[in-house]
Structure formats: structure tokens, C-alpha cells
Design a protein around this motif. Structure first.
Motif, PDB file in Angstrom:
ATOM      1  N   THR A  13      -4.590   3.253 -11.017  1.00  0.00           N
ATOM      2  CA  THR A  13      -4.873   2.853  -9.728  1.00  0.00           C
ATOM      3  C   THR A  13      -5.863   4.005  -9.294  1.00  0.00           C
ATOM      4  O   THR A  13      -5.474   5.193  -9.282  1.00  0.00           O
ATOM      5  N   ALA A  14      -6.988   3.725  -8.816  1.00  0.00           N
ATOM      6  CA  ALA A  14      -7.912   4.741  -8.369  1.00  0.00           C
ATOM      7  C   ALA A  14      -8.162   4.490  -6.858  1.00  0.00           C
ATOM      8  O   ALA A  14      -7.948   3.802  -6.256  1.00  0.00           O
ATOM      9  N   ASN A  15      -8.579   5.736  -6.391  1.00  0.00           N
ATOM     10  CA  ASN A  15      -9.015   5.840  -5.044  1.00  0.00           C
ATOM     11  C   ASN A  15      -7.967   6.378  -3.979  1.00  0.00           C
ATOM     12  O   ASN A  15      -7.984   7.275  -3.570  1.00  0.00           O
ATOM     13  N   ILE A  23     -10.252  10.410  -7.767  1.00  0.00           N
ATOM     14  CA  ILE A  23      -8.801  10.369  -8.015  1.00  0.00           C
ATOM     15  C   ILE A  23      -8.236   8.974  -8.494  1.00  0.00           C
ATOM     16  O   ILE A  23      -8.627   8.101  -8.089  1.00  0.00           O
ATOM     17  N   GLY A  24      -7.354   9.301  -9.439  1.00  0.00           N
ATOM     18  CA  GLY A  24      -6.848   8.089  -9.812  1.00  0.00           C
ATOM     19  C   GLY A  24      -5.283   8.469 -10.508  1.00  0.00           C
ATOM     20  O   GLY A  24      -5.036   9.554 -10.875  1.00  0.00           O
ATOM     21  N   ALA A  25      -4.553   7.358 -10.806  1.00  0.00           N
ATOM     22  CA  ALA A  25      -3.044   7.867 -11.339  1.00  0.00           C
ATOM     23  C   ALA A  25      -2.788   6.687 -12.357  1.00  0.00           C
ATOM     24  O   ALA A  25      -3.208   5.341 -12.156  1.00  0.00           O
ATOM     25  N   ARG A  95      -8.676  -6.940 -11.496  1.00  0.00           N
ATOM     26  CA  ARG A  95      -7.727  -6.863 -10.339  1.00  0.00           C
ATOM     27  C   ARG A  95      -7.712  -5.525  -9.737  1.00  0.00           C
ATOM     28  O   ARG A  95      -6.980  -5.112  -8.974  1.00  0.00           O
ATOM     29  N   GLY A  96      -8.520  -4.439 -10.304  1.00  0.00           N
ATOM     30  CA  GLY A  96      -8.255  -3.198  -9.512  1.00  0.00           C
ATOM     31  C   GLY A  96      -7.353  -2.208 -10.159  1.00  0.00           C
ATOM     32  O   GLY A  96      -6.854  -1.240  -9.640  1.00  0.00           O
ATOM     33  N   LEU A  97      -6.968  -2.567 -11.690  1.00  0.00           N
ATOM     34  CA  LEU A  97      -5.768  -1.952 -12.108  1.00  0.00           C
ATOM     35  C   LEU A  97      -6.468  -1.163 -13.516  1.00  0.00           C
ATOM     36  O   LEU A  97      -5.603  -0.790 -14.299  1.00  0.00           O
ATOM     37  N   GLY A  98      -7.717  -1.068 -13.720  1.00  0.00           N
ATOM     38  CA  GLY A  98      -8.316  -0.059 -14.688  1.00  0.00           C
ATOM     39  C   GLY A  98      -8.348  -0.822 -15.856  1.00  0.00           C
ATOM     40  O   GLY A  98      -8.068  -0.152 -17.008  1.00  0.00           O
ATOM     41  N   GLU A 253       2.385   3.863   3.560  1.00  0.00           N
ATOM     42  CA  GLU A 253       1.135   3.111   3.749  1.00  0.00           C
ATOM     43  C   GLU A 253       0.696   2.372   2.694  1.00  0.00           C
ATOM     44  O   GLU A 253       1.226   2.508   1.725  1.00  0.00           O
ATOM     45  N   LEU A 254      -0.392   1.634   2.834  1.00  0.00           N
ATOM     46  CA  LEU A 254      -1.118   0.822   1.606  1.00  0.00           C
ATOM     47  C   LEU A 254      -2.410   1.020   1.699  1.00  0.00           C
ATOM     48  O   LEU A 254      -3.347   1.346   2.488  1.00  0.00           O
ATOM     49  N   ALA A 255      -2.951   0.835   0.379  1.00  0.00           N
ATOM     50  CA  ALA A 255      -4.402   0.951   0.072  1.00  0.00           C
ATOM     51  C   ALA A 255      -4.789   0.137  -1.043  1.00  0.00           C
ATOM     52  O   ALA A 255      -3.957  -0.589  -1.701  1.00  0.00           O
ATOM     53  N   ILE A 256      -6.081  -0.100  -0.985  1.00  0.00           N
ATOM     54  CA  ILE A 256      -6.736  -0.914  -2.061  1.00  0.00           C
ATOM     55  C   ILE A 256      -6.894  -0.134  -3.331  1.00  0.00           C
ATOM     56  O   ILE A 256      -6.957   0.802  -3.468  1.00  0.00           O
ATOM     57  N   SER A 257      -6.211  -0.836  -4.524  1.00  0.00           N
ATOM     58  CA  SER A 257      -6.174  -0.371  -5.763  1.00  0.00           C
ATOM     59  C   SER A 257      -7.510  -0.457  -6.546  1.00  0.00           C
ATOM     60  O   SER A 257      -8.088  -1.467  -6.490  1.00  0.00           O
TER      61      SER A 257
END
Length: 305
Positions: A13-15, A23-25, A95-98, A253-257
Motif C-alpha cells: 500500500t503506497a502513499n 512511502i509504502g508498506a 486495484r492500488g495494491l502494487g 482515518e482512511l486513505a486511498i491505497s
């Protein structure tokens, strides 16, 4: 190449709000790539896939795993060996998951292993960043953990691992629709105000401390962003509803992945189940199928067996 090898690469998950493109994890969701000798030397490759959306994976020269594999051998000035690549998909596509990062990292790590490890992990990382174009997904996919990537004045990458507190649970809501990175980038402005730059600088600093300490009040503020999320939210149907459902269920909180459309909520263990259920029901209210799951931070990155 004499023995088959398997490379397992985590989703990412980035940003994570204000950390756009830096940044990413790594997450506990994986693609697995099997590399085997291909005895029929008339064929340069044989590519097969199974699992999630495997029918959409290219099995010719366009395959991203194979492209990375070829670029590695070109880089070391060797002829690539005939190879069979079998892909087991666990990371959803677009889907935004790398998913592309897993292919690039897996192809490079697989090639390096088969070639006898002529390149260091740092060299592999630099190749992966060059292919992907930005570091936020490929670096944690390779190294694991949560990583901040910064280019120095000589355009060399400095990588800083950000400790992720054990009480912060990542919850991902993966909707049944896609959003390409190109489309998500097309809505971003070419320039930002000084105020927006200062806003993101301050919030990124707070995010790093919030992730390290697990301080919920910091995380509630820190994931705000003015660089990419305000422009991408309109591309994700139900964004505001899902976010409010997560907050009402106890998420920080919530963010876009990444580029989306997957949404990432950060919560604590006592609220994890409530958060999963609330996000699922919120998106179902739009008649959108969704896979919501709580994950862990992968700390190992790409692994070879």
C-alpha cells in the motif's frame, strides 16, 4: 539454471495519505512466482498463471515478470536462459495494491537468483525503481516493512525504514472495479501552492511519528493530504460513504491505497472487526462487490525458496 526456484512477493500500500510517491508498506497478501528450466530450447519462455484474475495475465513477451527478467540479463550482459514462469496470483490487478511491483520485483529477484546473485539487493532495488518509475511500491515489495524512499543530490536512493507500531492494523477494502495508475495520475494538477506543499510536509512528518508510536490522535490528523487524494476521490464511487463508515466504526482515518480504488483504513485491534464490517456494508450499499480484510505488515519482503 539447474533447479527451480520460487519467489514470493508481498502486496503493498503506497502513499498512506500525504506520502505521495515516497512511502509504502508491504502487506500480508502475496503473489508467488515459480521459475524453472525450460528444456525445449526452441522456446525462450513459457508463462502460465493461476488464481485471482489469472485469465487477464499476459503469457507472451508482454508479461511484466518476463520483461523484468529480460532487463536483468540485459543489464548484466548475459543471454537470458529459456525459462518457464508460473504465476500464482493473490494480489488483485489494477486495484492500488502494487501488483505491478510484485511482477517487477519478482522477475528481477528470480533472474538474479538464477544467475548466481551477481547483483546486490541495492542494485536490484535501483533497477526496480527505474522500471516502475517511482519507489513507493517496489521498495517495500523488495525489502518488506514500511519504507520511506528519498533521492539524494546525486540521484541515489536513501531508504529509511519507518517502524510500524504493532497496534496499528491495516484494513483494505478492495472493490470490484479497477482504476489504472495512468487514469489516477491524469487528474492530478501540474503545480501546487506553497500552502499545499507545507501542509503535506507537516502531515508526512506527523504520519511517520504516528506510525512509529501508534498515537491515534496523531494518525487521525496525519493521513490528510492535498497532493493526490482530493483529486482522485471523485474517481472512486462511494469514497465519502466508505470513509465515514470506517471512522464511525473506530478507524483512525482512511486513505486511498496507491492509485486506488482500494481504500486503506488504519485502526486498532479492538475496532478491527467493526471496521471490516462497516466498510463492506458501506460499499455494498452502492451495489459494488468488495473484499474487505484486515492484514498485517509483511516484514520480510521478497523471499526466495
Amino acid at each position: 539454471m539447474s533447479h527451480p526456484i520460487t519467489v514470493t512477493v508481498p502486496a503493498t500500500t503506497a502513499n498512506i495519505g500525504p506520502g505521495f510517491d515516497c512511502i509504502g508498506a508491504a502487506l500480508s497478501l502475496y503473489n508467488t512466482l515459480e521459475f524453472s528450466p525450460l528444456t525445449d530450447t526452441e522456446k525462450p519462455h513459457q508463462i502460465t498463471a493461476e488464481g485471482l484474475e489469472s485469465d487477464r495475465v499476459a503469457t507472451d513477451d508482454r508479461n511484466l515478470v518476463y520483461q523484468a527478467f529480460l532487463k536483468f540479463y540485459h543489464h548484466i550482459n548475459q543471454t537470458p536462459p529459456p525459462v518457464k514462469i508460473h504465476i500464482k496470483l493473490g494480489v488483485p490487478l489494477a486495484r492500488g495494491l502494487g501488483s505491478s511491483a510484485t511482477a517487477i520485483v519478482g522477475g528481477l529477484v528470480g533472474a538474479n537468483t538464477l544467475a548466481g546473485n551477481p547483483l546486490t539487493p541495492t542494485e536490484i532495488m535501483e533497477m526496480a525503481i527505474a522500471i516502475e518509475g517511482h519507489p513507493d511500491n517496489v521498495v517495500p515489495a523488495l525489502l518488506g516493512g514500511c519504507q520511506l524512499s528519498v533521492a539524494d543530490h546525486n540521484h541515489r536512493w536513501q531508504i529509511c525504514e519507518i517502524p510500524w507500531h504493532q497496534d496499528i492494523v491495516p484494513v483494505v477494502a478492495i472493490p470490484d472495479f479497477e482504476l489504472s495508475t495512468a487514469e489516477a495520475r491524469s487528474v492530478l494538477p501540474s503545480h501546487y501552492t506553497r500552502a499545499d506543499a507545507i501542509f503535506n510536509t507537516a502531515h508526512l512528518g506527523l504520519l511517520v511519528r504516528g506510525l512509529e508510536t501508534g498515537q491515534g490522535d496523531w494518525l487521525r490528523v496525519a493521513m490528510a493530504d492535498k497532493i493526490h487524494q482530493p483529486y482522485r476521490q471523485s474517481l472512486i464511487q462511494g469514497y465519502d460513504t466508505v470513509r465515514q463508515a470506517a471512522l464511525d466504526a473506530g478507524a483512525y482515518e482512511l486513505a486511498i491505497s496507491g492509485a486506488g480504488p482500494t481504500l486503506l483504513a488504519l485502526t486498532d485491534p479492538p475496532h478491527t472487526h467493526l471496521c471490516v464490517s462497516a466498510m463492506r456494508e458501506a460499499w455494498r450499499g452502492y451495489n459494488i462487490g468488495v473484499d474487505v480484510r484486515s492484514l498485517a505488515i509483511d516484514t520480510q519482503g521478497a523471499k526466495v525458496t
